[in-house]
Enzyme design. Structure first.
Site, PDB file in Angstrom:
ATOM      1  N   SER A 205       7.606   1.563  16.486  1.00  0.00           N
ATOM      2  CA  SER A 205       7.173   1.824  15.207  1.00  0.00           C
ATOM      3  C   SER A 205       7.960   2.946  14.555  1.00  0.00           C
ATOM      4  O   SER A 205       7.819   3.007  13.494  1.00  0.00           O
ATOM      5  CB  SER A 205       5.679   1.784  15.065  1.00  0.00           C
ATOM      6  OG  SER A 205       5.246   2.914  15.916  1.00  0.00           O
TER       7      SER A 205
ATOM      8  N   ASN B 181      -4.801   7.030  18.632  1.00  0.00           N
ATOM      9  CA  ASN B 181      -5.645   6.209  17.819  1.00  0.00           C
ATOM     10  C   ASN B 181      -6.153   6.829  16.704  1.00  0.00           C
ATOM     11  O   ASN B 181      -6.397   6.521  15.666  1.00  0.00           O
ATOM     12  CB  ASN B 181      -6.746   5.498  18.692  1.00  0.00           C
ATOM     13  CG  ASN B 181      -6.090   4.392  19.637  1.00  0.00           C
ATOM     14  OD1 ASN B 181      -4.840   4.519  19.602  1.00  0.00           O
ATOM     15  ND2 ASN B 181      -6.999   4.006  20.586  1.00  0.00           N
TER      16      ASN B 181
ATOM     17  N   THR C 229      -3.133 -17.432 -27.987  1.00  0.00           N
ATOM     18  CA  THR C 229      -4.052 -18.037 -26.867  1.00  0.00           C
ATOM     19  C   THR C 229      -3.118 -19.410 -26.517  1.00  0.00           C
ATOM     20  O   THR C 229      -2.478 -19.949 -27.363  1.00  0.00           O
ATOM     21  CB  THR C 229      -5.335 -18.361 -27.242  1.00  0.00           C
ATOM     22  OG1 THR C 229      -5.450 -19.197 -28.129  1.00  0.00           O
ATOM     23  CG2 THR C 229      -6.002 -16.955 -27.753  1.00  0.00           C
TER      24      THR C 229
ATOM     25  N   SER D 206      25.687 -10.823 -18.012  1.00  0.00           N
ATOM     26  CA  SER D 206      25.943 -11.933 -17.035  1.00  0.00           C
ATOM     27  C   SER D 206      27.348 -11.875 -16.603  1.00  0.00           C
ATOM     28  O   SER D 206      28.257 -11.416 -17.408  1.00  0.00           O
ATOM     29  CB  SER D 206      25.611 -13.292 -17.950  1.00  0.00           C
ATOM     30  OG  SER D 206      26.672 -14.238 -17.396  1.00  0.00           O
TER      31      SER D 206
ATOM     32  N   ASN E  96      20.363  -9.572 -20.355  1.00  0.00           N
ATOM     33  CA  ASN E  96      18.840  -9.990 -19.627  1.00  0.00           C
ATOM     34  C   ASN E  96      17.955  -9.147 -19.308  1.00  0.00           C
ATOM     35  O   ASN E  96      18.353  -7.948 -18.979  1.00  0.00           O
ATOM     36  CB  ASN E  96      19.606 -10.826 -18.250  1.00  0.00           C
ATOM     37  CG  ASN E  96      20.493 -11.857 -18.586  1.00  0.00           C
ATOM     38  OD1 ASN E  96      20.221 -12.553 -19.705  1.00  0.00           O
ATOM     39  ND2 ASN E  96      21.429 -11.792 -17.506  1.00  0.00           N
TER      40      ASN E  96
ATOM     41  N   GLU F 208      11.982  -9.195 -14.931  1.00  0.00           N
ATOM     42  CA  GLU F 208      12.029 -10.133 -14.007  1.00  0.00           C
ATOM     43  C   GLU F 208      12.028 -10.066 -12.665  1.00  0.00           C
ATOM     44  O   GLU F 208      11.058 -10.394 -11.890  1.00  0.00           O
ATOM     45  CB  GLU F 208      13.235 -10.968 -14.075  1.00  0.00           C
ATOM     46  CG  GLU F 208      13.547 -11.777 -15.505  1.00  0.00           C
ATOM     47  CD  GLU F 208      14.923 -12.172 -15.765  1.00  0.00           C
ATOM     48  OE1 GLU F 208      15.204 -13.243 -15.105  1.00  0.00           O
ATOM     49  OE2 GLU F 208      15.733 -11.446 -16.439  1.00  0.00           O
TER      50      GLU F 208
ATOM     51  N   TYR G   3      -9.616  -0.077  18.548  1.00  0.00           N
ATOM     52  CA  TYR G   3      -8.084   0.042  18.343  1.00  0.00           C
ATOM     53  C   TYR G   3      -7.412  -1.261  19.054  1.00  0.00           C
ATOM     54  O   TYR G   3      -7.718  -1.155  20.168  1.00  0.00           O
ATOM     55  CB  TYR G   3      -7.645   1.302  18.699  1.00  0.00           C
ATOM     56  CG  TYR G   3      -6.102   1.139  18.502  1.00  0.00           C
ATOM     57  CD1 TYR G   3      -5.711   1.635  17.303  1.00  0.00           C
ATOM     58  CD2 TYR G   3      -5.131   0.840  19.330  1.00  0.00           C
ATOM     59  CE1 TYR G   3      -4.235   1.474  16.971  1.00  0.00           C
ATOM     60  CE2 TYR G   3      -3.915   0.830  19.169  1.00  0.00           C
ATOM     61  CZ  TYR G   3      -3.361   1.106  17.825  1.00  0.00           C
ATOM     62  OH  TYR G   3      -2.019   1.055  17.650  1.00  0.00           O
TER      63      TYR G   3
ATOM     64  N   GLN H 208      -0.777  -1.750  14.299  1.00  0.00           N
ATOM     65  CA  GLN H 208       0.485  -1.089  13.940  1.00  0.00           C
ATOM     66  C   GLN H 208       1.032  -1.863  12.853  1.00  0.00           C
ATOM     67  O   GLN H 208       2.021  -1.330  12.127  1.00  0.00           O
ATOM     68  CB  GLN H 208       1.542  -0.994  15.223  1.00  0.00           C
ATOM     69  CG  GLN H 208       2.602  -0.506  15.106  1.00  0.00           C
ATOM     70  CD  GLN H 208       3.298  -0.261  16.464  1.00  0.00           C
ATOM     71  OE1 GLN H 208       2.953   0.470  17.213  1.00  0.00           O
ATOM     72  NE2 GLN H 208       4.562  -1.063  16.685  1.00  0.00           N
TER      73      GLN H 208
ATOM     74  N   LYS I 137       1.432  -0.658   8.794  1.00  0.00           N
ATOM     75  CA  LYS I 137       2.249   0.204   8.107  1.00  0.00           C
ATOM     76  C   LYS I 137       3.260  -0.512   7.058  1.00  0.00           C
ATOM     77  O   LYS I 137       3.417   0.133   6.110  1.00  0.00           O
ATOM     78  CB  LYS I 137       2.917   1.207   9.212  1.00  0.00           C
ATOM     79  CG  LYS I 137       1.966   2.075   9.733  1.00  0.00           C
ATOM     80  CD  LYS I 137       2.274   3.083  10.844  1.00  0.00           C
ATOM     81  CE  LYS I 137       1.185   3.293  11.810  1.00  0.00           C
ATOM     82  NZ  LYS I 137       0.415   2.214  12.158  1.00  0.00           N
TER      83      LYS I 137
HETATM   84  N1  ARG Z   1       2.400   3.232  16.867  1.00  0.00           N
HETATM   85  C1  ARG Z   1       0.747   3.333  16.919  1.00  0.00           C
HETATM   86  C2  ARG Z   1       0.305   2.430  15.689  1.00  0.00           C
HETATM   87  O1  ARG Z   1       1.145   2.548  14.571  1.00  0.00           O
HETATM   88  C3  ARG Z   1       0.005   4.593  17.193  1.00  0.00           C
HETATM   89  C4  ARG Z   1      -1.053   4.217  18.019  1.00  0.00           C
HETATM   90  C5  ARG Z   1      -0.948   3.669  19.500  1.00  0.00           C
HETATM   91  N2  ARG Z   1      -2.063   3.663  20.239  1.00  0.00           N
HETATM   92  C6  ARG Z   1      -2.071   3.076  21.109  1.00  0.00           C
HETATM   93  N3  ARG Z   1      -3.334   3.212  21.948  1.00  0.00           N
HETATM   94  N4  ARG Z   1      -1.101   2.186  21.639  1.00  0.00           N
HETATM   95  O2  ARG Z   1      -0.660   1.761  15.561  1.00  0.00           O
END
Ligand code: ARG
Length: 459
Positions: A20, A107, A152, A274, A282, A287, A314, A319, A322
């Site tokens: 991530s 977590n 309306t 255009s 435009n 848009e 968890y 993940q 995000k």
């Molecule tokens: N990259 C993980 C997330 O965004 C962080 C937490 C990971 N925790 C774990 N037990 N693998 O959620």
């Protein structure tokens, strides 16, 4: 980080699949802020000495400076922002760094980081919404007397001041701000100390972290704290609704800017041409905004779908919270900002809106009200004016030019004063109830908004 139990390296494919860091790197200032606070909790618990805590704080501060300067190599093999920072810290300061993760899990760490990030972003978005309200208010003030048909079903209905139409959006945006302020209360709760799911056997004074990080409250259930993403779901709803409001405004702007309406002229700076048709100008900003609202709605669906099947507590699925969150925040910030800039510089073509508003049929309801004020039940008045409208259409005579004798063939209640009703200005002046668009009311609203926005306390 977990090599003790494993004999085989994580496969490259799994690393690429599960990383991530490519998106959560943006949490680094919050991760560092949270880790420094955690080190202070550990010092208070007697796990770190003053000196060790200082080394950790200094090391982390240096890492932040390096990342700020673009001088830090993020490694996919270290999966996420939390492990990238911790690993470099330990590389740099040795064993002391290895003490930082005591009584903490990624977590509760990630839950904290995202809350810190959301607090900042929500404050900024709140400010941007005010900026957009100010731009719309400015446009209303630039054209205080401009009239426009109110619609309306996209059919002309009754006359209003253009300012009244614009102020409708200030109301929507104010509710959006209220929702964000409300969501902020639930973001602003400190999860650190919840550990992986069950806290820790090391007694932590969680209040220390809450005080350092400026949280007025601490989460009360460790299992909930590491798996709660309600605050993200509600933010994504709030952003989707801001997008929906912007999308409606976009649709108005697109219609207004068309040759068919011609009510508004956007600055060259906020339109595009255009590549083929030389005459085109435009309204792309509107848009694009209408289009981007689809992503905002999609991101809300994404988080709700991610959460719905998760057992406690968890799960790695989380993940996936995000990217939709980051995307919605990035999208909404630039959309609100660009709209504020565009609306502040737009011009209302008052001659065109006045001509559209001069359509006599916009006053049909006013004629019915005239009859009501003379004692005719509204349903009858409605029918009489309906017949009058049919007559006006078939004979091609506007209401103002129908002779009194003809009026009286529809109802003997009509008298000479019916012609007094047939003026847009009178129609507006008469709409005096709270929330209605009489010029006096609208002027009061404009100055009320001016005061309200000017006295708004910055977050
Ligand atoms: N990259 C993980 C997330 O965004 C962080 C937490 C990971 N925790 C774990 N037990 N693998 O959620």
């Amino acid at each position: 980080m977990w090599k003790g139990r494993f004999q085989v390296e994580t496969s490259n494919l799994v690393q690429a699949y599960g990383e991530s860091i490519s998106f959560d790197w943006r949490l680094y200032p919050y991760d560092i802020q949270g880790s420094i606070a955690h080190s202070q909790v550990l010092r208070a618990a007697g796990i770190l000495t003053d000196d060790e805590q200082q080394q950790i704080a200094d090391g982390l501060t240096q890492i932040k400076a390096d990342i700020d300067a673009g001088d830090f190599e993020f490694k996919t093999s270290l999966e996420d922002i939390h492990m990238n920072i911790e690993s470099v810290l330990t590389e740099r300061i040795g064993d002391v760094g290895a003490k930082l993760h005591t009584a903490r899990s990624r977590n509760d760490q990630v839950a904290l980081d995202v809350r810190l990030y959301c607090r900042d972003e929500v404050q900024q978005i709140h400010g941007l919404l005010t900026k957009l309200q100010q731009a719309l208010l400015q446009l209303a003030q630039n054209h205080p007397e401009a009239v426009v048909p109110g619609y309306t079903h996209l059919q002309r209905g009754q006359p209003v001041l253009f300012a009244h139409h614009l102020l409708a959006y200030l109301e929507m945006l104010e509710r959006d701000k209220g929702r964000l302020a409300d969501a902020y209360q639930r973001i602003n709760v400190m999860p650190l100390g919840s550990g992986a799911l069950a806290g820790s056997t090391i007694p932590l004074d969680r209040q220390v972290a809450a005080d350092i990080l400026g949280f007025p409250a601490i989460t009360q259930n460790s299992m909930d704290a590491v798996s709660d993403r309600d605050f993200i779901a509600e933010l994504l709803f709030d952003f989707a609704l801001v997008g929906t409001h912007l999308s409606r405004l976009s649709e108005d702007v697109i219609l207004w800017a068309s040759a068919e309406f011609g009510f508004i002229e956007l600055s060259d700076a906020h339109t595009t041409g255009s590549s083929l048709m030389p005459q085109k100008k435009n309204p792309d900003v509107a848009e694009i905004t209408r289009g981007k609202t689809g992503r905002l709605t999609g991101n809300l669906m994404s988080i709700l779908t991610t959460l719905k099947g998760l057992p406690m507590t968890y799960n790695r699925d989380l993940q996936e919270d995000k990217e939709p969150l980051f995307d919605s925040i990035d999208t909404i910030k630039i959309a609100v900002d660009v709209f504020a800039e565009m609306m502040a510089e737009a011009k209302i073509c008052e001659a065109v809106t006045a001509e559209a508003t001069a359509d006599p049929f916009l006053l049909a309801t006013d004629i019915a009200d005239y009859l009501v004020l003379k004692g005719v039940p509204f349903r009858h008045a409605h029918e009489i004016v309906g017949q009058l409208t049919a007559h006006s259409l078939s004979e091609q005579v506007p209401f103002q030019e129908i002779p009194l004798a003809t009026y009286q063939t529809f109802s003997d209640v009509f008298a000479d004063d019916v012609y007094d009703v047939l003026e847009v200005k009178k129609a507006l002046d008469a709409r005096v109830a709270v929330g209605a668009p009489s010029p006096a009311n609208v002027a009061g609203q404009v100055s009320g908004w001016q005061d309200r926005l000017a006295s708004e306390v910055a977050w």
